[in-house]
Design an enzyme around this catalytic site. Structure first.
Site, PDB file in Angstrom:
ATOM      1  N   ASP A   1     -18.010 -38.872  -4.946  1.00  0.00           N
ATOM      2  CA  ASP A   1     -18.307 -37.503  -4.533  1.00  0.00           C
ATOM      3  C   ASP A   1     -19.169 -37.612  -3.286  1.00  0.00           C
ATOM      4  O   ASP A   1     -20.336 -38.019  -3.366  1.00  0.00           O
ATOM      5  CB  ASP A   1     -19.050 -36.764  -5.657  1.00  0.00           C
ATOM      6  CG  ASP A   1     -19.365 -35.319  -5.291  1.00  0.00           C
ATOM      7  OD1 ASP A   1     -19.320 -34.966  -4.085  1.00  0.00           O
ATOM      8  OD2 ASP A   1     -19.674 -34.535  -6.205  1.00  0.00           O
TER       9      ASP A   1
ATOM     10  N   LYS B   1     -22.155 -28.148   1.326  1.00  0.00           N
ATOM     11  CA  LYS B   1     -23.470 -28.701   1.648  1.00  0.00           C
ATOM     12  C   LYS B   1     -23.586 -29.066   3.120  1.00  0.00           C
ATOM     13  O   LYS B   1     -24.527 -28.689   3.803  1.00  0.00           O
ATOM     14  CB  LYS B   1     -23.758 -29.944   0.783  1.00  0.00           C
ATOM     15  CG  LYS B   1     -23.503 -29.738  -0.679  1.00  0.00           C
ATOM     16  CD  LYS B   1     -24.443 -28.721  -1.313  1.00  0.00           C
ATOM     17  CE  LYS B   1     -24.150 -28.549  -2.795  1.00  0.00           C
ATOM     18  NZ  LYS B   1     -24.959 -27.506  -3.416  1.00  0.00           N
TER      19      LYS B   1
ATOM     20  N   TYR C   1     -26.061 -34.958 -11.196  1.00  0.00           N
ATOM     21  CA  TYR C   1     -25.974 -33.499 -11.068  1.00  0.00           C
ATOM     22  C   TYR C   1     -25.552 -32.883 -12.415  1.00  0.00           C
ATOM     23  O   TYR C   1     -24.507 -33.239 -12.964  1.00  0.00           O
ATOM     24  CB  TYR C   1     -24.938 -33.201  -9.981  1.00  0.00           C
ATOM     25  CG  TYR C   1     -24.361 -31.810  -9.913  1.00  0.00           C
ATOM     26  CD1 TYR C   1     -22.984 -31.637  -9.944  1.00  0.00           C
ATOM     27  CD2 TYR C   1     -25.165 -30.679  -9.771  1.00  0.00           C
ATOM     28  CE1 TYR C   1     -22.413 -30.370  -9.851  1.00  0.00           C
ATOM     29  CE2 TYR C   1     -24.605 -29.412  -9.675  1.00  0.00           C
ATOM     30  CZ  TYR C   1     -23.227 -29.262  -9.721  1.00  0.00           C
ATOM     31  OH  TYR C   1     -22.656 -28.014  -9.625  1.00  0.00           O
TER      32      TYR C   1
ATOM     33  N   ILE D   1     -20.018 -35.186  -1.133  1.00  0.00           N
ATOM     34  CA  ILE D   1     -20.327 -33.812  -0.717  1.00  0.00           C
ATOM     35  C   ILE D   1     -21.519 -33.720   0.235  1.00  0.00           C
ATOM     36  O   ILE D   1     -21.632 -32.785   1.009  1.00  0.00           O
ATOM     37  CB  ILE D   1     -20.515 -32.909  -1.958  1.00  0.00           C
ATOM     38  CG1 ILE D   1     -20.460 -31.439  -1.578  1.00  0.00           C
ATOM     39  CG2 ILE D   1     -21.813 -33.245  -2.672  1.00  0.00           C
ATOM     40  CD1 ILE D   1     -20.549 -30.500  -2.784  1.00  0.00           C
TER      41      ILE D   1
END
Lengths: 470, 495
Positions: free
Chosen positions: B241, B280, B156, B243
Site C-alpha cells: 500500500d 493523501k 492502519y 498511498i
C-alpha cells in the site's frame, strides 16, 4: 491458479457468457453515420441519451454549480476533503425530493434513510451483503437483468432462484410462480431471504401492476422476508398509467412504520432517468435503521465523488428544472419507443406492450426455426453478424421461453434507429423468403448448426471491454 | 389480500451476519476521541478551547495550489462553458477500463512520485472506490474466506474492516518492536507465518504500507528485497500500500516495491500488487480515486470486473486526467507539498523536542509516532487508554492511541499534523507544553514520601471527568471514509 481466490478462478462475474460476443463484435465494428455506415448498431445498451441538451443548458445557466463555486467562491478545497460516508446532506435531500417527484409526491422519502453508493451495481451488492450470505437466496422474476448474476451473487455467495414468468399473461408475476420458486429454493436447501423485483422491469419495460405489488407485499409479510424494489427506471415511465412504487403500496395498505415496512427496500440510481451512468450515483433506501447503518459503513467501498454530489445536488434542487426535465424526458422516450414499435410492426414483429424503460421486449418467436434456445441463439447470431444489430437475446436474461429479445431505443439518434429498423425489415423479409425455399434442407442444416453452436459456445471466453451495462 | 401460509415467527435473523456483526470495527471505545471532537471542535475564534483534531491523516497543506489550478482550468470541468462540449460523452462513460487519458495521467503521476525510477503501465491501472475499495478488491481476488494476510504492526485500523469485513479473510499480525524502530524482520515474518499455520489459517499474502501508517517510516531497499524474497519463497502475495508515496520529505527517499522487483532475478511478479490512491499525496479524499496496480494479468482482469462496484466518477476521471497531465503543475505540487510537510513536521518535532517528548524518527507520512511511554503509570494498555482519555478530555487533543493500531507496546500515539493550519498547530503545541509542565509540577514533591508522590501523580487523572459510556455506538472512526469530521461547510450549509 491456486494462489488466487475462487472468485477469480470461477466465472461468477458472469462475463464469460457467450452472449457478450455481441458486445465484442460491436467494439470491433461500431456504427458511425459517416465513418462506418455499415458498422454494427448498438441496441444492447440501455442508456438514456435523449436529454443531454436539457442538462447542458442548465449548466450554462448555473455557472456557480458548474464550476464548483458557492456564492462566487470556489469550494473546491472543501469538496476535495469531503469523504463523509453519510454523504452530502443537501445532495441526499435533493435525491429524496427527486424520488418523491417521480412518484407524484404521493409518498415521502426521508434523506436520513438514503445510503449513497457507486451506482446501483454497488447499491444492489451492498444490500445483498446486508441481507444474505452463502446458503441464502433471493427470488427474482424472470426475465431479469443479466448483471444481477454478478451484482447479487458473485462476491456475496448468495443465490438467485427464478420466479418463472411467461408470455401467456404478459410476464406478470403470479401467486403460483412465487410459491413454486419458494419451494424450489427449499428443495435446493437454500434459505429464502427475500424477493427482488425491478420496477419498471428490465428487460420487459413494463411496470408492475398494483395486483402484483400487493401480491409481493402479502407474500413477504407472510414469509417474514425482504422485498427489494429496484426502481432505477422509475423516471422513464411514459405511458398513460402512473408509476406505482412499492412505497405507494405500503402507504395504501397502511403499512408505513410497521415491521413489514422495515423489510421493504428501494434501490435507485441516476444512471437511467438522468442518463448519467458515468457519474456512478446509486442509492439504497431502507426503513430499517440497522440496514441503513450497516450499508452506510459499507458504502465506504464505493462512495459517490464529492465533486459529483455537489453538482447533482444543485441540479436536483432546482425544482423548475426537475419538473421540466421529467416531463420532457418522458415525452421523448415515448416518441422514441413508438417509433421503434411501429417500425417493428411494419416488419411483422410485435413487442410486449410496455410504457417504461429504455427498451422494448420484442417477440421474434415466429422467426425461430424451432421453439428452442438453440434456435434463438442461431437467430441472434444472424442478427449480430448479418444484420449487424447488437440486441440482447432473452436467454441472457434467463427468460424461460425462447424467441424474445431486448432492443434498446434511447441510446442512438433517430436516424440510426430508422436505419436499424430498415436493416431488420430487410432481414425479416429475406428470411421469410429463405425459409419458404429451404424448408427441405432445414433438417440437414439443423444438425450442422447444433454442432457449430456447441463448439462456438465453449470457445468463447469473454475477457474485455464490457461496459457496466444493463 | 392474498393469504399465504405464514412462516412461524422464528428468531429469524433478518440481517446477514456481516451486517449484524461489528466487523466494520467501529464499535471500539477508541472512538471516544472523535466523539469529543465532534461535540466540541476547535475553532480559533468561535471555540478556542475546543478539541483539536489530530487523529485525521489528511493532507491539507497544498489546497491553495489545487484551488488555483482548478480556477485557472475551467476546461477540466465538463460543466463549465469551456468544458460542457464534453459533458454528454463523459456522462455516459461507464466503461470499467476507465478513461484512457485518466489511466495514462495516473500512471505518469505514480512514476513522478517514485522519482521516475520505474515505469507504470496504464493498462494495469484498475480503478476502485478509494484505497478502501482497492484493498477490499485485492482481498477478494487473492484470498478466500478463512485465509489470512500477514500485516506488520502497528497498522492502519481501517484494514480490519477493508480486508476482513465482507471478505471473511483473517489478519495475522507480524509483531514489530520499538527496540529496532519497528522494523519488519524476517524472524517476525516467520513467527507470524508459523502462528497462522498453528491456527489453521492458510496465509495468502503479506500486506505492508510503505511509507507506513502510523509510523511515517519508509522501507529501505534491503528490507523491501527481503519482503519480496520472503513472499516469493513462500509462494504468497506481496501487497504494497503506497498511498503515502509522495509524502516523503527531507533527505528521505521513497523506494517503491516496483523498483525493487526490477533488481531481483527470477522474481515471480504474479505475486506483486500495489494499492494506491490520490487521497493523501494530492489531498483529494473526497474524489474517491483508488487504484489497484497488479503485475498479475488475471488479477488485473478480475479486479477490473470488480471495479464495477466502485468506479471513479467519470466527471472526476476527466478532471484528474487534465490535472495530472499538467506536468508543470504536478512537479510544482509535489515539490511544494514535500517542502510544506517538511516544515510542518519540523515545527511539531522541534516543539516536542523542546518538551522532552520522544517521537519515532521518520520522514514521511502526515503524522508522527509519538512516544509517551514514560508518562504511563504502568506499561499496560489500560494505562495507555487512561493517558489517552486525559489527552482527549483535558488537553483537548484528539490523538490516536497505539493500541488502536494493534501496536505491541503501549505508550505510543499517532499525531497528525498536516490537517490543520499553522496557528492551530501552535495552539496544539502550547497545550502539550502546558500539560507536560503541569505534570512536572505535580511530580516535583516526589522527593517527599512515595505515597504522597503517587497521590500527586494521580492529580491529572482525578481532574478527568469521564462522561462517556462504552455502550455508545459511534458511526465514526479513524477510518477514511468517515462521518462528519470536521463539520465541513458543506454539512453546515443546508438549504
Amino acid at each position: 491458479m491456486k494462489q488466487l481466490s475462487t472468485k477469480v478462478t470461477s466465472n461468477g462475474h458472469g462475463q464469460d457468457s457467450s452472449y457478450f460476443l455481441g458486445w465484442e463484435e460491436y467494439e470491433k465494428n461500431p456504427y458511425d453515420e459517416i465513418k462506418n455506415p455499415n458498422g454494427m448498431i448498438q441496441m444492447g445498451l440501455a442508456e438514456n441519451q435523449l436529454c443531454f441538451d436539457l442538462i447542458e443548458s442548465w449548466l450554462v445557466k448555473n455557472p456557480d454549480a458548474a464550476s464548483l463555486k458557492r456564492n462566487g467562491q470556489s469550494i473546491f478545497r472543501e469538496l476535495a476533503l469531503f469523504q463523509d460516508y453519510h454523504g452530502m446532506p443537501e445532495f441526499k435531500k435533493a435525491m429524496a425530493e427527486f424520488m418523491e417527484e417521480i412518484r407524484g409526491n404521493r409518498v415521502t422519502f426521508d434523506p436520513k434513510k438514503i445510503v449513497l453508493a457507486a451506482g446501483s451495481t454497488s447499491a444492489n451488492e451492498t444490500l445483498m451483503f446486508c441481507l444474505a450470505e452463502p446458503g441464502d437466496a433471493f427470488l427474482l422474476p424472470t426475465p431479469y437483468y443479466p448483471g444481477f448474476d454478478r451484482d447479487l451473487k458473485w462476491r456475496t455467495g448468495a443465490e438467485i432462484v427464478p420466479i418463472h414468468c411467461s408470455s401467456s399473461n404478459g410476464f406478470q408475476i403470479t401467486e403460483s410462480a412465487l410459491l413454486q420458486a419458494y419451494q424450489q429454493a427449499e428443495k435446493l436447501d437454500l434459505k429464502v431471504k427475500g424477493v427482488l423485483v425491478t420496477n419498471p422491469s428490465n428487460p420487459l419495460g413494463t411496470a408492475l401492476t398494483r395486483r402484483e405489488l400487493n401480491l409481493l407485499v402479502d407474500f413477504i409479510t407472510s414469509k417474514n422476508i425482504h422485498l427489494i424494489s429496484d426502481e432505477i427506471y422509475s423516471g422513464t415511465m411514459f405511458g398513460f398509467e402512473q408509476f406505482i412504487s412499492v412505497m405507494d403500496v405500503l402507504k395504501d395498505k397502511k403499512l408505513e412504520n410497521t415491521e413489514v415496512s422495515k423489510r421493504v427496500h428501494v434501490v435507485y440510481s441516476l444512471s437511467k432517468d438522468l442518463g448519467l451512468p458515468g457519474f456512478r450515483v446509486g442509492a439504497i433506501y431502507s426503513n430499517d435503521e440497522m440496514i441503513v447503518s450497516a450499508a452506510t459503513k459499507m458504502s465506504s467501498f464505493g462512495l459517490v465523488s464529492s465533486q459529483t454530489q455537489y453538482l447533482l445536488s444543485a441540479l436536483l434542487s432546482d425544482k423548475k428544472f426537475t419538473s421540466q426535465y421529467l416531463e420532457e424526458n418522458q415525452k421523448r422516450l415515448k416518441s422514441r419507443q413508438r417509433r421503434l414499435v411501429s417500425g417493428l410492426e411494419s416488419a411483422g414483429i410485435t413487442c410486449l406492450r410496455s410504457s417504461a424503460g429504455l427498451f422494448c421486449w420484442v417477440d421474434m418467436r415466429h422467426l425461430l426455426d424451432t421453439n428452442t434456445f438453440e434456435a434463438e441463439l442461431d437467430l441472434w447470431k444472424k442478427i449480430v453478424y448479418n444484420v449487424k444489430l447488437n440486441i440482447s437475446p432473452g436467454s441472457s436474461c434467463h427468460c424461460t421461453e425462447p424467441g424474445w429479445f431486448r432492443v434498446c431505443f434511447a441510446n442512438m439518434s433517430e436516424d440510426t434507429l430508422d436505419l436499424a429498423l430498415k436493416r431488420l425489415k430487410t432481414f425479416v423479409e429475406s428470411t421469410d423468403c429463405g425459409r419458404m425455399i429451404s424448408r427441405s434442407s432445414h433438417e440437414r442444416l439443423k444438425s450442422l448448426r447444433k454442432k457449430t453452436v456447441s463448439n462456438w459456445v465453449f470457445r468463447v471466453s469473454w475477457t474485455d471491454r464490457v461496459p457496466d451495462e444493463r | 389480500m392474498v393469504s399465504f401460509a405464514t412462516e412461524k415467527k422464528q428468531d429469524l435473523n433478518l440481517l446477514s451476519r456481516i451486517a449484524a456483526g461489528d466487523g466494520h470495527g467501529e464499535n471500539s471505545s477508541y472512538f471516544d476521541g472523535w466523539k469529543a471532537y465532534e461535540e466540541n471542535p476547535f475553532h480559533p475564534i468561535d471555540r478556542p478551547d475546543g478539541v483539536i483534531q489530530m487523529g485525521l491523516a489528511e493532507n491539507q497543506l497544498c489546497g491553495d495550489l489545487m484551488r488555483k489550478w482548478v480556477l485557472k482550468h475551467p476546461e477540466a470541468s465538463i460543466c463549465t462553458s469551456e468544458g460542457v462540449n464534453q459533458f454528454s460523452d463523459i456522462a455516459i462513460f461507464q466503461d470499467y477500463h476507465g478513461l484512457p487519458k485518466f489511466r495514462q495521467a495516473v500512471a505518469k503521476f505514480m512514476e513522478k512520485t517514485r522519482n521516475n525510477k520505474v515505469k507504470f503501465d496504464p493498462d494495469r491501472i484498475v480503478m476502485s472506490g478509494g484505497a478502501t475499495g482497492a484493498h477490499e478488491t485485492v482481498a477478494f481476488c487473492l484470498a478466500n474466506p478463512g485465509d489470512g494476510f500477514l500485516v506488520p504492526t502497528p497498522y492502519y485500523p481501517g484494514f480490519d474492516r477493508d480486508l476482513r469485513w465482507r471478505t471473511g479473510v483473517n489478519l495475522v499480525p507480524v509483531t514489530c518492536h520499538s527496540s529496532d524502530g519497528f522494523k519488519i524482520t524476517v524472524e517476525a515474518l516467520e513467527a507470524a507465518y508459523e502462528n497462522a499455520r498453528k491456527s489453521n489459517i492458510p496465509v495468502k499474502g503479506l500486506l505492508v504500507t510503505n511509507p507506513s501508517n502510523p509510523l511515517g517510516t519508509t522501507l529501505d531497499r534491503e528490507c523491501l528485497k527481503s519482503l519480496v524474497n520472503f513472499t516469493n519463497d513462500k509462494g504468497i502475495h506481496l501487497i504494497a500500500d503506497e498511498i503515502y508515496a509522495a509524502t516523503t520529505f527531507g533527505q528521505s527517499e521513497f523506494i517503491s516495491v516496483a523498483e525493487v522487483i526490477e533488481e531481483i532475478e527470477d522474481c515471480n511478479r504474479d505475486l506483486i500488487h500495489i494499492v494506491y490512491s490520490l487521497s493523501k499525496d494530492m489531498g483529494l479524499p473526497g474524489l474517491r480515486v483508488g487504484i489497484v496496480y497488479s503485475y498479475n494479468d488475471r488479477v488485473v482482469q478480475i479486479a477490473r470486473k470488480m471495479s464495477s462496484f466502485g468506479l471513479v466518477s467519470s466527471q472526476t476521471q476527466h478532471l484528474i486526467a487534465k490535472m495530472l497531465s499538467d506536468e508543470d503543475f504536478v512537479d510544482e505540487f509535489i515539490r511544494e507539498s514535500k517542502l510544506r510537510l517538511a516544515a510542518r513536521h519540523a515545527e511539531i518535532t522541534t516543539g516536542l523536542d523542546g518538551l522532552g517528548i520522544g517521537w519515532l524518527k521518520a520522514k514521511a507520512g502526515l503524522f508522527l509516532w509519538m512516544d509517551l511511554r514514560n508518562l504511563l503509570k504502568t506499561a499496560t494498555f489500560d494505562s495507555e487508554t487512561e493517558l489517552w482519555r486525559v489527552i482527549v478530555h483535558q488537553v483537548k487533543l484528539n490523538v490516536s492511541p497505539g493500541g488502536s493500531f494493534h501496536c505491541h507496546e503501549p505508550g505510543w500515539f499517532r499525531v497528525c499534523f498536516a490537517n490543520m493550519d499553522h496557528k492551530t498547530m501552535e495552539t496544539a503545541l502550547e497545550r502539550i507544553r502546558v500539560f507536560t509542565s503541569q505534570l512536572e509540577e505535580e511530580t516535583k514533591p516526589m522527593a517527599a514520601t512515595t505515597m504522597m508522590a503517587k497521590k500527586k501523580k494521580k492529580c491529572w487523572q482525578s481532574n478527568l471527568r469521564l462522561s462517556f459510556s462504552d455502550t455508545r455506538r459511534f458511526d465514526d472512526g479513524f477510518f477514511s471514509p468517515h462521518s462528519p469530521v470536521p463539520p465541513s461547510p458543506l454539512v453546515r450549509a443546508q438549504t
